[in-house]
Design a protein around this motif. Structure first.
Motif, PDB file in Angstrom:
ATOM      1  N   ILE A  77      17.797  39.611  22.981  1.00 28.45           N
ATOM      2  CA  ILE A  77      18.903  38.789  22.485  1.00 28.45           C
ATOM      3  C   ILE A  77      19.660  39.544  21.398  1.00 28.45           C
ATOM      4  CG2 ILE A  77      19.509  36.673  21.236  1.00 28.45           C
ATOM      5  CD1 ILE A  77      17.112  35.328  22.665  1.00 28.45           C
ATOM      6  N   GLY A  78      18.931  40.212  20.513  1.00 22.71           N
ATOM      7  CA  GLY A  78      19.556  40.985  19.442  1.00 22.71           C
ATOM      8  C   GLY A  78      20.445  42.105  19.951  1.00 22.71           C
ATOM      9  N   ARG A  79      20.169  42.604  21.144  1.00 20.10           N
ATOM     10  CA  ARG A  79      20.985  43.660  21.761  1.00 20.10           C
ATOM     11  C   ARG A  79      22.145  43.089  22.566  1.00 20.10           C
ATOM     12  NH1 ARG A  79      17.747  48.564  23.928  1.00 20.10           N
ATOM     13  NH2 ARG A  79      18.890  48.063  25.815  1.00 20.10           N
ATOM     14  N   GLY A  80      22.349  41.784  22.484  1.00 21.19           N
ATOM     15  CA  GLY A  80      23.437  41.166  23.232  1.00 21.19           C
ATOM     16  C   GLY A  80      23.015  40.596  24.571  1.00 21.19           C
ATOM     17  N   GLY A  81      21.706  40.570  24.829  1.00 21.34           N
ATOM     18  CA  GLY A  81      21.205  40.048  26.088  1.00 21.34           C
ATOM     19  C   GLY A  81      21.010  38.545  26.042  1.00 21.34           C
ATOM     20  N   SER A  82      20.339  38.040  27.050  1.00 20.00           N
ATOM     21  CA  SER A  82      20.117  36.602  27.174  1.00 20.00           C
ATOM     22  C   SER A  82      18.667  36.318  27.548  1.00 20.00           C
ATOM     23  CB  SER A  82      21.016  36.009  28.270  1.00 20.00           C
ATOM     24  OG  SER A  82      22.367  36.211  27.979  1.00 20.00           O
ATOM     25  N   VAL A  83      18.174  35.213  27.041  1.00 21.29           N
ATOM     26  CA  VAL A  83      16.880  34.688  27.467  1.00 21.29           C
ATOM     27  C   VAL A  83      17.121  33.244  27.878  1.00 21.29           C
ATOM     28  CG1 VAL A  83      14.536  34.066  26.790  1.00 21.29           C
ATOM     29  CG2 VAL A  83      15.533  36.215  25.980  1.00 21.29           C
ATOM     30  N   VAL A  84      16.749  32.937  29.102  1.00 21.55           N
ATOM     31  CA  VAL A  84      16.877  31.596  29.642  1.00 21.55           C
ATOM     32  C   VAL A  84      15.463  31.067  29.843  1.00 21.55           C
ATOM     33  CG1 VAL A  84      17.692  30.269  31.627  1.00 21.55           C
ATOM     34  CG2 VAL A  84      19.068  32.149  30.749  1.00 21.55           C
ATOM     35  N   ALA A  85      15.247  29.811  29.460  1.00 17.92           N
ATOM     36  CA  ALA A  85      13.901  29.258  29.556  1.00 17.92           C
ATOM     37  C   ALA A  85      13.926  27.881  30.205  1.00 17.92           C
ATOM     38  CB  ALA A  85      13.267  29.184  28.171  1.00 17.92           C
ATOM     39  N   ALA A  86      12.790  27.540  30.809  1.00 17.26           N
ATOM     40  CA  ALA A  86      12.600  26.228  31.430  1.00 17.26           C
ATOM     41  C   ALA A  86      11.535  25.494  30.624  1.00 17.26           C
ATOM     42  CB  ALA A  86      12.148  26.390  32.882  1.00 17.26           C
ATOM     43  N   PHE A  87      11.833  24.234  30.309  1.00 19.91           N
ATOM     44  CA  PHE A  87      10.922  23.421  29.517  1.00 19.91           C
ATOM     45  C   PHE A  87      10.626  22.100  30.211  1.00 19.91           C
ATOM     46  CE2 PHE A  87      12.993  26.172  26.468  1.00 19.91           C
ATOM     47  CZ  PHE A  87      11.958  26.549  25.625  1.00 19.91           C
ATOM     48  N   ASP A  88       9.389  21.669  30.082  1.00 17.37           N
ATOM     49  CA  ASP A  88       8.961  20.335  30.489  1.00 17.37           C
ATOM     50  C   ASP A  88       8.489  19.641  29.212  1.00 17.37           C
ATOM     51  OD1 ASP A  88       8.005  18.056  31.827  1.00 17.37           O
ATOM     52  OD2 ASP A  88       6.040  18.970  32.113  1.00 17.37           O
ATOM     53  N   SER A  89       9.272  18.705  28.725  1.00 17.67           N
ATOM     54  CA  SER A  89       8.947  18.004  27.475  1.00 17.67           C
ATOM     55  C   SER A  89       8.621  18.987  26.355  1.00 17.67           C
ATOM     56  CB  SER A  89       7.769  17.049  27.691  1.00 17.67           C
ATOM     57  OG  SER A  89       8.084  16.111  28.681  1.00 17.67           O
ATOM     58  N   ASN A  90       9.504  19.934  26.138  1.00 23.32           N
ATOM     59  CA  ASN A  90       9.375  20.951  25.083  1.00 23.32           C
ATOM     60  C   ASN A  90       8.234  21.940  25.293  1.00 23.32           C
ATOM     61  OD1 ASN A  90      11.633  20.031  23.672  1.00 23.32           O
ATOM     62  ND2 ASN A  90      10.396  18.455  22.666  1.00 23.32           N
ATOM     63  N   ILE A  91       7.626  21.947  26.470  1.00 22.00           N
ATOM     64  CA  ILE A  91       6.590  22.936  26.796  1.00 22.00           C
ATOM     65  C   ILE A  91       7.220  23.986  27.708  1.00 22.00           C
ATOM     66  CG2 ILE A  91       4.386  23.324  27.951  1.00 22.00           C
ATOM     67  CD1 ILE A  91       3.648  20.429  27.124  1.00 22.00           C
ATOM     68  N   LEU A  92       7.125  25.248  27.302  1.00 23.24           N
ATOM     69  CA  LEU A  92       7.704  26.341  28.066  1.00 23.24           C
ATOM     70  C   LEU A  92       6.987  26.485  29.407  1.00 23.24           C
ATOM     71  CD1 LEU A  92       9.691  28.808  27.965  1.00 23.24           C
ATOM     72  CD2 LEU A  92       7.719  30.136  27.163  1.00 23.24           C
ATOM     73  N   VAL A  93       7.742  26.423  30.515  1.00 16.64           N
ATOM     74  CA  VAL A  93       7.146  26.568  31.846  1.00 16.64           C
ATOM     75  C   VAL A  93       7.727  27.750  32.618  1.00 16.64           C
ATOM     76  CG1 VAL A  93       6.517  24.131  31.990  1.00 16.64           C
ATOM     77  CG2 VAL A  93       8.694  24.893  32.948  1.00 16.64           C
ATOM     78  N   GLY A  94       8.690  28.454  32.027  1.00 15.47           N
ATOM     79  CA  GLY A  94       9.251  29.633  32.664  1.00 15.47           C
ATOM     80  C   GLY A  94      10.303  30.262  31.783  1.00 15.47           C
ATOM     81  N   PHE A  95      10.537  31.563  31.989  1.00 12.84           N
ATOM     82  CA  PHE A  95      11.588  32.235  31.231  1.00 12.84           C
ATOM     83  C   PHE A  95      12.082  33.449  32.000  1.00 12.84           C
ATOM     84  CE2 PHE A  95       7.632  34.124  29.875  1.00 12.84           C
ATOM     85  CZ  PHE A  95       7.906  35.475  29.769  1.00 12.84           C
TER      86      PHE A  95
END
Length: 167
Positions: A77-95
């Motif tokens: 992200i700091g280099r200008g990239g992106s991180v996309v994440a999937a959450f189930d009730s605020n629990i990370l289930v994918g990125f």
């Protein structure tokens, strides 16, 4: 997605897909993320031909690897990239992660460096949603193509071909 719900007991409609900021990624964000991959078949390029070969690889993250990945996501992200994440009730289930620097002879490739789905959420459509969203992020960067860094396991390559990717 009714079929997914019946077979896996997961409510995909409750999944939230969002783009993360550096502040969203704590050092412990992956500590409860389930990742265990047994690879029995892997693609290899031999003499300009792709061949499927037997193997016996186990990929499982220890705590040190999980902490390293969280730092890597922040770096991207700091280099200008992106991180996309999937959450189930605020629990990370994918990125999924996209490097911020374009590459290639004409700088038209965006580099997707990671896509992982929690073992408990595989085969529920989470990977597809993450892939679709990271492609939108790459388009915002004006990338024309996506370079995918991935383990060449049979299942991983099949997923990317299903998403419409080509060699």
């Amino acid at each position: 997605h009714q079929w997914d719900k019946l077979n896996f007991g997961r409510d995909f409609d409750m999944i939230e897909i969002k783009e993360l900021t550096i502040n969203d990624i704590s050092i412990g964000i992956l500590l409860n993320f389930n990742h265990h991959q047994v690879i029995t078949k892997k693609w290899a390029n031999r003499n300009n031909n792709w061949e499927l070969s037997d193997c016996s690889d186990l990929r499982k993250w220890n705590e040190e690897k999980r902490i390293w990945i969280s730092g890597y996501l922040r770096q991207q992200i700091g280099r200008g990239g992106s991180v996309v994440a999937a959450f189930d009730s605020n629990i990370l289930v994918g990125f999924c992660c996209l490097d911020g620097r374009l590459a290639g002879n004409t700088a038209d490739y965006a580099n997707m460096t990671m896509l992982f789905v929690d073992d408990n959420w595989k085969m529920c459509g989470v990977g597809r949603k993450l892939f679709e969203r990271i492609c939108m992020c790459a388009a915002k960067m004006k990338a024309e193509k996506l370079f995918i860094s991935a383990i060449p396991s049979l299942e991983t390559i099949a997923f990317y071909f299903k998403m419409g990717c080509e060699d």
